[in-house]
Write a protein that holds these residues in place. Structure first.
Motif, PDB file in Angstrom:
ATOM      1  N   ILE A 171       0.831  -1.206   0.000  1.00 19.78           N
ATOM      2  CA  ILE A 171       0.000   0.000   0.000  1.00 19.78           C
ATOM      3  C   ILE A 171       0.867   1.258   0.000  1.00 19.78           C
ATOM      4  O   ILE A 171       0.439   2.316  -0.487  1.00 19.78           O
ATOM      5  CB  ILE A 171      -0.975  -0.004   1.208  1.00 19.78           C
ATOM      6  N   LYS A 172       2.110   1.174   0.524  1.00 22.55           N
ATOM      7  CA  LYS A 172       3.005   2.331   0.424  1.00 22.55           C
ATOM      8  C   LYS A 172       3.449   2.530  -1.023  1.00 22.55           C
ATOM      9  O   LYS A 172       3.588   3.664  -1.482  1.00 22.55           O
ATOM     10  CB  LYS A 172       4.228   2.154   1.322  1.00 22.55           C
ATOM     11  N   PHE A 173       3.672   1.435  -1.728  1.00 28.31           N
ATOM     12  CA  PHE A 173       3.940   1.532  -3.165  1.00 28.31           C
ATOM     13  C   PHE A 173       2.745   2.192  -3.853  1.00 28.31           C
ATOM     14  O   PHE A 173       2.904   3.076  -4.708  1.00 28.31           O
ATOM     15  CB  PHE A 173       4.200   0.144  -3.746  1.00 28.31           C
ATOM     16  N   GLY A 174       1.550   1.762  -3.460  1.00 26.14           N
ATOM     17  CA  GLY A 174       0.341   2.336  -4.048  1.00 26.14           C
ATOM     18  C   GLY A 174       0.193   3.811  -3.734  1.00 26.14           C
ATOM     19  O   GLY A 174      -0.210   4.602  -4.587  1.00 26.14           O
ATOM     20  N   HIS A 175       0.520   4.199  -2.501  1.00 30.32           N
ATOM     21  CA  HIS A 175       0.471   5.614  -2.141  1.00 30.32           C
ATOM     22  C   HIS A 175       1.439   6.418  -2.996  1.00 30.32           C
ATOM     23  O   HIS A 175       1.105   7.491  -3.501  1.00 30.32           O
ATOM     24  CB  HIS A 175       0.803   5.781  -0.658  1.00 30.32           C
ATOM     25  N   GLY A 176       2.650   5.885  -3.175  1.00 32.67           N
ATOM     26  CA  GLY A 176       3.618   6.551  -4.050  1.00 32.67           C
ATOM     27  C   GLY A 176       3.115   6.663  -5.478  1.00 32.67           C
ATOM     28  O   GLY A 176       3.315   7.690  -6.137  1.00 32.67           O
ATOM     29  N   LEU A 177       2.440   5.615  -5.940  1.00 30.31           N
ATOM     30  CA  LEU A 177       1.858   5.641  -7.278  1.00 30.31           C
ATOM     31  C   LEU A 177       0.859   6.789  -7.405  1.00 30.31           C
ATOM     32  O   LEU A 177       0.847   7.520  -8.407  1.00 30.31           O
ATOM     33  CB  LEU A 177       1.174   4.301  -7.569  1.00 30.31           C
ATOM     34  N   GLY A 178       0.023   6.951  -6.373  1.00 32.03           N
ATOM     35  CA  GLY A 178      -0.957   8.033  -6.391  1.00 32.03           C
ATOM     36  C   GLY A 178      -0.318   9.407  -6.348  1.00 32.03           C
ATOM     37  O   GLY A 178      -0.794  10.350  -6.989  1.00 32.03           O
ATOM     38  N   VAL A 179       0.784   9.537  -5.591  1.00 31.95           N
ATOM     39  CA  VAL A 179       1.488  10.822  -5.503  1.00 31.95           C
ATOM     40  C   VAL A 179       2.183  11.135  -6.829  1.00 31.95           C
ATOM     41  O   VAL A 179       2.085  12.241  -7.361  1.00 31.95           O
ATOM     42  CB  VAL A 179       2.511  10.803  -4.344  1.00 31.95           C
ATOM     43  N   GLY A 180       2.907  10.151  -7.372  1.00 34.12           N
ATOM     44  CA  GLY A 180       3.632  10.355  -8.625  1.00 34.12           C
ATOM     45  C   GLY A 180       2.725  10.548  -9.824  1.00 34.12           C
ATOM     46  O   GLY A 180       3.111  11.198 -10.804  1.00 34.12           O
ATOM     47  N   TRP A 181       1.521  10.008  -9.743  1.00 31.90           N
ATOM     48  CA  TRP A 181       0.551  10.118 -10.842  1.00 31.90           C
ATOM     49  C   TRP A 181       0.213  11.568 -11.152  1.00 31.90           C
ATOM     50  O   TRP A 181      -0.029  11.931 -12.313  1.00 31.90           O
ATOM     51  CB  TRP A 181      -0.711   9.341 -10.454  1.00 31.90           C
TER      52      TRP A 181
END
Length: 429
Positions: free
Chosen positions: A27-37
């Motif tokens: 989910i931290k990877f996913g959070h980063g994905l949302g931020v970088g998006w």
């Protein structure tokens, strides 16, 4: 050499500690994905060929960047109430829900309100994870590898940011949320195999479940290892019992005003200020626009991806050396380097407004590489572990949440204040 072997993440004893860390970091990877998006997507949705049916103006862009801070603030307050009452595992499961809703809102966005809500949920997921994960990992991990495992939280986040940069740059707008929705499903299912942490179960009086949990995370493979694990569990049980006897009275405001608590709050406030005013979060949110306005020879999206790679390299460096070099020295190097880098970047920006520095238009990228790398080797990578270890055990959950609330307010203030990208273009006059 002996210290390096003791700190190895590949020992049988630490195998399931690493596994648990990797699972929650989905989910931290996913959070980063949302931020970088966001950064490359802003360029798309402000162009004439926007994939959305509505326009997004510069003020709305600023709100999109800052909503993540408000979401984090909401999460900090929520998790502060749930962490000790419902347990670490419940809070970990909870993160799958807002994260799934985030990508649903992105996919079906019909006005900017959908994007505001999506960014709020992205901030909620990240803010909750930044409180829960350091406490969860510190309770299950051996002391010798605790720093490395907590560094993996930021490494996963940085991988996610890079993935967000790449996917939102090269894939159509509606494809990214279709991929992103897979992450909370995998995260929830994988977490089903992990037990609650032994210290929390002991505090709840669940002795048998705590011993099973402790054995699972310590993974004894032979008779000697089982005896060592049994002794370690007895020591933990004695420590928790002594702590409960010492803290028999319920938590009150007086516990937050003791000398050790106030000293810890002061250190936490300084850490939060240092993290936010190195401007890393603002830069990540508006990176593509900043590079586009800086006159770089490289494509703005390529420069953005380079910065994403540098973040990963910095976090990976932290994993390798933090438990060998020591956190204090690494923090001094990180903060001093970031401070000098920010001064140099500000000086260049000022000079670019006064003089023609076209020949040095590569310098902003170089300076940002230095700043991002040095920030990620300690200031960012170990920020939340430092917070957890600053506070006395009795107030640790509440005090960590209060500190992260302060950090979330700073995130909102710094990102909201950036209504337009930093310009390093030379003065045309």
């Amino acid at each position: 050499m002996t210290k390096i072997l003791q700190n190895s993440l590949l020992q049988p004893r630490t195998r399931y500690q690493v596994l648990a860390t990797m699972i929650v970091n989905i989910i931290k990877f996913g959070h980063g994905l949302g931020v970088g998006w966001l950064s490359p997507t802003l360029t798309k949705i402000q162009s004439p060929s926007s994939p959305l049916d509505f326009e997004v103006n510069i003020d709305e862009v600023s709100w999109l960047g800052s909503m993540i801070g408000l979401g984090s603030l909401c999460a900090n307050l929520t998790i502060a109430l749930l962490l000790e009452r419902a347990g670490r595992k419940f809070c970990i499961y909870l993160l799958a829900v807002p994260y799934a809703c985030l990508w649903i809102l992105v996919y079906f966005a019909s006005n900017v309100g959908f994007l505001y809500a999506a960014r709020l949920l992205c901030g909620f997921t990240g803010g909750a994870a930044f409180v829960v994960f350091p406490i969860y990992i510190s309770e299950l991990a051996d002391t010798s590898i605790r720093g490395s495992l907590c560094s993996m939280v930021m490494l996963s986040y940085n991988f996610g940011v890079l993935a967000g940069f790449v996917l939102s740059t090269y894939l159509p707008y509606h494809v990214v949320p279709m991929l992103g929705i897979c992450l909370p499903i995998a995260y929830f299912l994988a977490n089903l195999i992990l037990p609650e942490t032994a210290p929390y179960l002991l505090r709840q009086g669940q002795l048998s479940a705590a011993e099973i949990s402790f054995d699972y995370y310590k993974n004894p493979t032979d008779r000697k290892a089982k005896q060592t694990t049994k002794c370690d569990f007895d020591d933990l049980r004695t420590a928790v019992l002594a702590q409960q006897c010492q803290n028999a009275e319920p938590l009150s405001y007086k516990d937050l005003t003791t000398r050790p608590a106030l000293k810890a709050f002061g250190a936490a406030a300084v850490l939060c200020l240092g993290l936010e005013y190195c401007n890393v979060y603002s830069f990540i949110n508006y990176m593509s626009d900043t590079f586009a306005s800086s006159g770089l020879a490289l494509d703005a999206n390529t420069s953005t991806i380079i910065i994403g790679i540098v973040q990963i390299y910095g976090a990976y460096t932290s994993i390798l050396i933090v438990d060998i070099v020591g956190r204090r020295l690494l923090m001094l190097i990180s903060t001093l380097g970031v401070g000098l880098g920010c001064i140099a970047f500000g000086f260049f920006t000022y000079c670019a407004e006064q003089f023609d520095l076209t020949a040095f238009n590569w310098l902003p990228l170089v300076l940002m590489i230095v700043i991002i790398y040095l920030a990620n080797i300690c200031l960012i990578a170990l920020f939340f572990l430092q917070l957890v270890e600053l506070f006395p055990a009795k107030i640790r959950s509440l005090a960590t949440s209060i500190s992260v609330v302060w950090m979330s307010i700073l995130i909102f203030a710094t990102v909201r204040s950036r209504t337009q990208p930093i310009s390093c273009l030379p003065n045309s006059t």
